[in-house]
Design a protein around this motif. Structure first.
Motif, PDB file in Angstrom:
ATOM      1  N   ALA A  38      47.463 -22.766  -5.751  1.00 48.29           N
ATOM      2  CA  ALA A  38      46.352 -22.435  -4.851  1.00 48.29           C
ATOM      3  C   ALA A  38      46.731 -21.170  -4.093  1.00 48.29           C
ATOM      4  N   MET A  39      45.813 -20.228  -4.011  1.00 47.38           N
ATOM      5  CA  MET A  39      46.063 -18.992  -3.276  1.00 47.38           C
ATOM      6  C   MET A  39      45.009 -18.800  -2.206  1.00 47.38           C
ATOM      7  N   GLY A  40      45.460 -18.361  -1.028  1.00 51.24           N
ATOM      8  CA  GLY A  40      44.547 -18.077   0.068  1.00 51.24           C
ATOM      9  C   GLY A  40      44.949 -16.803   0.770  1.00 51.24           C
ATOM     10  N   ASN A  41      43.974 -16.124   1.333  1.00 51.77           N
ATOM     11  CA  ASN A  41      44.228 -14.856   2.008  1.00 51.77           C
ATOM     12  C   ASN A  41      43.125 -14.555   3.002  1.00 51.77           C
ATOM     13  N   ASP A  42      43.449 -13.671   3.935  1.00 46.02           N
ATOM     14  CA  ASP A  42      42.421 -13.150   4.834  1.00 46.02           C
ATOM     15  C   ASP A  42      42.000 -11.761   4.355  1.00 46.02           C
ATOM     16  N   ALA A  74      44.907 -28.297  -0.330  1.00 48.04           N
ATOM     17  CA  ALA A  74      44.909 -28.372  -1.795  1.00 48.04           C
ATOM     18  C   ALA A  74      46.277 -28.824  -2.317  1.00 48.04           C
ATOM     19  N   VAL A  75      47.339 -28.313  -1.703  1.00 48.11           N
ATOM     20  CA  VAL A  75      48.694 -28.692  -2.118  1.00 48.11           C
ATOM     21  C   VAL A  75      49.002 -30.121  -1.670  1.00 48.11           C
ATOM     22  N   ALA A  76      48.718 -30.455  -0.440  1.00 52.25           N
ATOM     23  CA  ALA A  76      49.028 -31.792   0.089  1.00 52.25           C
ATOM     24  C   ALA A  76      48.288 -32.887  -0.669  1.00 52.25           C
ATOM     25  N   SER A  77      47.081 -32.603  -1.120  1.00 53.23           N
ATOM     26  CA  SER A  77      46.287 -33.605  -1.843  1.00 53.23           C
ATOM     27  C   SER A  77      46.676 -33.730  -3.308  1.00 53.23           C
ATOM     28  N   GLY A  78      47.461 -32.767  -3.813  1.00 51.42           N
ATOM     29  CA  GLY A  78      47.829 -32.778  -5.223  1.00 51.42           C
ATOM     30  C   GLY A  78      46.849 -32.036  -6.106  1.00 51.42           C
ATOM     31  N   GLU A  79      45.809 -31.474  -5.510  1.00 55.37           N
ATOM     32  CA  GLU A  79      44.856 -30.679  -6.282  1.00 55.37           C
ATOM     33  C   GLU A  79      45.550 -29.441  -6.867  1.00 55.37           C
ATOM     34  N   ALA A  80      46.539 -28.936  -6.146  1.00 56.49           N
ATOM     35  CA  ALA A  80      47.375 -27.831  -6.619  1.00 56.49           C
ATOM     36  C   ALA A  80      48.827 -28.256  -6.511  1.00 56.49           C
ATOM     37  N   ASP A  81      49.678 -27.700  -7.366  1.00 64.40           N
ATOM     38  CA  ASP A  81      51.107 -28.023  -7.337  1.00 64.40           C
ATOM     39  C   ASP A  81      51.829 -27.280  -6.217  1.00 64.40           C
ATOM     40  N   LEU A  82      51.462 -26.020  -6.038  1.00 65.71           N
ATOM     41  CA  LEU A  82      52.073 -25.157  -5.023  1.00 65.71           C
ATOM     42  C   LEU A  82      51.009 -24.237  -4.466  1.00 65.71           C
ATOM     43  N   GLY A  83      51.344 -23.530  -3.391  1.00 67.43           N
ATOM     44  CA  GLY A  83      50.397 -22.598  -2.802  1.00 67.43           C
ATOM     45  C   GLY A  83      51.050 -21.292  -2.409  1.00 67.43           C
ATOM     46  N   ILE A  84      50.242 -20.245  -2.382  1.00 66.54           N
ATOM     47  CA  ILE A  84      50.660 -18.931  -1.910  1.00 66.54           C
ATOM     48  C   ILE A  84      49.608 -18.456  -0.918  1.00 66.54           C
ATOM     49  N   VAL A  85      50.046 -18.050   0.276  1.00 69.57           N
ATOM     50  CA  VAL A  85      49.119 -17.572   1.298  1.00 69.57           C
ATOM     51  C   VAL A  85      49.562 -16.192   1.774  1.00 69.57           C
ATOM     52  N   ILE A  86      48.574 -15.333   2.026  1.00 63.30           N
ATOM     53  CA  ILE A  86      48.867 -13.956   2.402  1.00 63.30           C
ATOM     54  C   ILE A  86      47.916 -13.523   3.512  1.00 63.30           C
ATOM     55  N   CYS A  87      48.494 -12.999   4.581  1.00 61.65           N
ATOM     56  CA  CYS A  87      47.707 -12.351   5.634  1.00 61.65           C
ATOM     57  C   CYS A  87      48.434 -11.057   5.983  1.00 61.65           C
ATOM     58  N   ALA A 135      49.197 -21.961   9.998  1.00 62.93           N
ATOM     59  CA  ALA A 135      48.041 -22.820   9.724  1.00 62.93           C
ATOM     60  C   ALA A 135      48.341 -23.779   8.580  1.00 62.93           C
ATOM     61  N   ALA A 136      48.926 -23.280   7.500  1.00 59.33           N
ATOM     62  CA  ALA A 136      49.266 -24.153   6.361  1.00 59.33           C
ATOM     63  C   ALA A 136      50.240 -25.237   6.790  1.00 59.33           C
ATOM     64  N   ASN A 137      51.216 -24.885   7.627  1.00 64.46           N
ATOM     65  CA  ASN A 137      52.223 -25.848   8.070  1.00 64.46           C
ATOM     66  C   ASN A 137      51.657 -26.950   8.961  1.00 64.46           C
ATOM     67  N   LYS A 138      50.470 -26.787   9.483  1.00 65.75           N
ATOM     68  CA  LYS A 138      49.843 -27.837  10.291  1.00 65.75           C
ATOM     69  C   LYS A 138      49.300 -28.970   9.428  1.00 65.75           C
ATOM     70  N   VAL A 139      49.197 -28.747   8.129  1.00 64.52           N
ATOM     71  CA  VAL A 139      48.732 -29.785   7.205  1.00 64.52           C
ATOM     72  C   VAL A 139      49.926 -30.676   6.860  1.00 64.52           C
ATOM     73  N   LYS A 140      49.760 -31.962   7.052  1.00 65.88           N
ATOM     74  CA  LYS A 140      50.840 -32.920   6.791  1.00 65.88           C
ATOM     75  C   LYS A 140      51.328 -32.782   5.347  1.00 65.88           C
ATOM     76  N   GLY A 141      52.636 -32.665   5.206  1.00 67.52           N
ATOM     77  CA  GLY A 141      53.244 -32.568   3.887  1.00 67.52           C
ATOM     78  C   GLY A 141      53.525 -31.149   3.429  1.00 67.52           C
ATOM     79  N   ILE A 142      53.123 -30.175   4.219  1.00 70.90           N
ATOM     80  CA  ILE A 142      53.317 -28.780   3.816  1.00 70.90           C
ATOM     81  C   ILE A 142      54.584 -28.221   4.443  1.00 70.90           C
ATOM     82  N   ARG A 143      55.334 -27.504   3.615  1.00 68.31           N
ATOM     83  CA  ARG A 143      56.514 -26.770   4.045  1.00 68.31           C
ATOM     84  C   ARG A 143      56.320 -25.325   3.582  1.00 68.31           C
ATOM     85  N   ALA A 144      55.643 -24.557   4.419  1.00 67.43           N
ATOM     86  CA  ALA A 144      55.357 -23.158   4.104  1.00 67.43           C
ATOM     87  C   ALA A 144      56.461 -22.270   4.653  1.00 67.43           C
ATOM     88  N   CYS A 145      56.852 -21.284   3.878  1.00 70.16           N
ATOM     89  CA  CYS A 145      57.896 -20.353   4.297  1.00 70.16           C
ATOM     90  C   CYS A 145      57.387 -18.929   4.175  1.00 70.16           C
TER      91      CYS A 145
END
Length: 146
Positions: free
Chosen positions: A4-8, A52-65, A74-84
């Motif tokens: 899953a990819m997200g960006n602003d 998307a990652v926490a629910s299993g809809e996606a295996d991993l995620g990439i976010v860019i701002c 923001a991603a880290n506020k979702v339970k189960g996410i470890r964004a770096c």
């Protein structure tokens, strides 16, 4: 793998470059980011990828701002996410090997597209080592549950 990819609005161009790069490596990409150049709110897209990652809809995620920081928070506020947030490949690799990160973040205003590709490749190719690291990741997840 499904990524899953997200960006602003600051990261449309880099998102498209990384999307193409990830697809060239044989992965499927879910584009959950904006393609509109007008100012938008990065937390919306960090949360979308995190869910998307926490629910299993996606295996991993990439976010860019702009810096990678806000969208990763923001991603880290979702339970189960470890964004770096990573600005070089070594940290990206170790974030997977030692911290089992499941969302990668970087800043379109911080790194160029070739560095972003190197970071993404190092992160995608690394695997969680488990062992002593698993205990520590579990400790992090326990903090989230408290």
């Amino acid at each position: 793998m499904k990524i899953a990819m997200g960006n602003d609005h600051t990261a449309i161009e880099l998102k498209n470059i990384i999307r193409e790069f990830v697809e060239s490596k044989g992965h499927e990409v879910m584009d959950l980011g904006t393609n509109e150049t007008g100012s938008c709110d990065y937390p919306v897209y960090g949360e979308k990828v995190g869910r998307a990652v926490a629910s299993g809809e996606a295996d991993l995620g990439i976010v860019i701002c702009g810096t990678g920081l806000g969208i990763s928070l923001a991603a880290n506020k979702v339970k189960g996410i470890r964004a770096c947030v990573c600005s070089e490949p070594y940290t990206a690799k170790l974030s997977r090997m030692h911290n089992n990160s499941n969302v990668l973040a970087f800043g379109a205003r911080v790194i160029g597209s070739e560095m972003a590709k190197m970071i993404t490749e190092a992160w995608l190719e690394a695997e969680f080592e488990g062992g002593r690291h698993e205990r520590r990741v579990n400790m992090i997840m326990e903090i989230e549950n408290r």
